[in-house]
Design an enzyme around this catalytic site. Structure first.
Site, short mmCIF file in Angstrom:
data_model
loop_
_atom_site.label_atom_id
_atom_site.label_comp_id
_atom_site.label_asym_id
_atom_site.label_seq_id
_atom_site.Cartn_x
_atom_site.Cartn_y
_atom_site.Cartn_z
N GLY A 45 -19.32 22.14 -102.96
CA GLY A 45 -19.18 23.38 -103.53
C GLY A 45 -18.98 24.75 -102.62
O GLY A 45 -18.33 25.62 -102.91
N ASP A 103 -30.33 27.88 -106.05
CA ASP A 103 -30.90 28.03 -107.59
C ASP A 103 -32.37 27.66 -107.59
O ASP A 103 -33.33 28.77 -107.38
CB ASP A 103 -30.34 26.90 -108.43
CG ASP A 103 -30.40 26.72 -109.85
OD1 ASP A 103 -31.09 27.69 -110.26
OD2 ASP A 103 -30.29 25.72 -110.50
#
Ligand code: 5GP
Length: 177
Positions: A45, A103
């Site tokens: 990512g 997150d």
């Protein structure tokens, strides 16, 4: 402008805003590490962010990559797995982890534990996105591109089951199936 994918509901951060912020982060990081830093990008990512960020940094850098994951689909599995290790020693080096999004904090926290054991001179975290509402494990973020609400986002390296990474912007995904 390509056709807007019907599975995406809105653009959260457009291409220009990303590029401007990446330039600012590059300047911050250059000032912090005048003698150089090893950028450790987390696959897959962070790839787009890592490449653009590295070009915005003016101090000496080396780049390495590590693969570690706790995600399946759109939810954290809670189990962190290591898939690829660094290709160099980092003892006595300034190391900056480059992540796409923090997150729950589990991934970065596990990586910090792993890399601290290798005795770097310093260990910092730079993330493009921070989703603090979902944090479970507190992590020290030293450089952050954007703080975002609790929504599942894709683009600029971030995927949904491997799709959407090559969007030049960050978009919110419609309720995933
Ligand atoms: P954490 O361990 O902090 O919960 O999760 C970090 C990883 O979860 C990120 O590197 C990323 O792969 C994935 N992740 C968390 N939130 C999102 C999101 O909104 N979109 C995408 N595409 N991946 C996310």
């Amino acid at each position: 402008m390509r056709n807007f994918d019907p599975h995406l509901c809105s653009i959260l951060i457009d291409e220009k805003a990303i590029q401007n912020r990446v330039r600012e982060l590059g300047a911050e990081i250059s000032a912090q590490y005048p003698d150089g830093v090893v950028l450790v990008g987390i696959l897959t990512g962070a790839l787009y962010f890592l490449v653009d960020l590295s070009r915005a940094i003016s101090c000496p850098i080396e780049i390495d990559l590590i693969a570690i994951s706790s995600y399946v689909g759109t939810s954290s599995s809670g189990t962190v797995t290591y898939k690829k290790d660094l290709s160099r020693e980092i003892d006595d080096r300034h190391v900056l982890i480059v992540e796409d999004i923090v997150d729950t904090g589990r991934t970065i926290s596990a990586l910090l534990t792993l890399l601290k054991d290798r005795n770097p001179r310093s260990l910092g975290i730079c993330t493009l996105l921070d989703k603090p509402d979902r944090r479970i494990v507190p992590v020290p973020i030293h450089h952050c591109g954007f703080t975002i609400p609790d929504q599942f986002v894709v683009g600029y390296g971030l995927d949904y089951n491997q799709a959407y990474r090559n969007l030049p912007y960050i978009a919110v995904l419609n309720e995933p199936k």
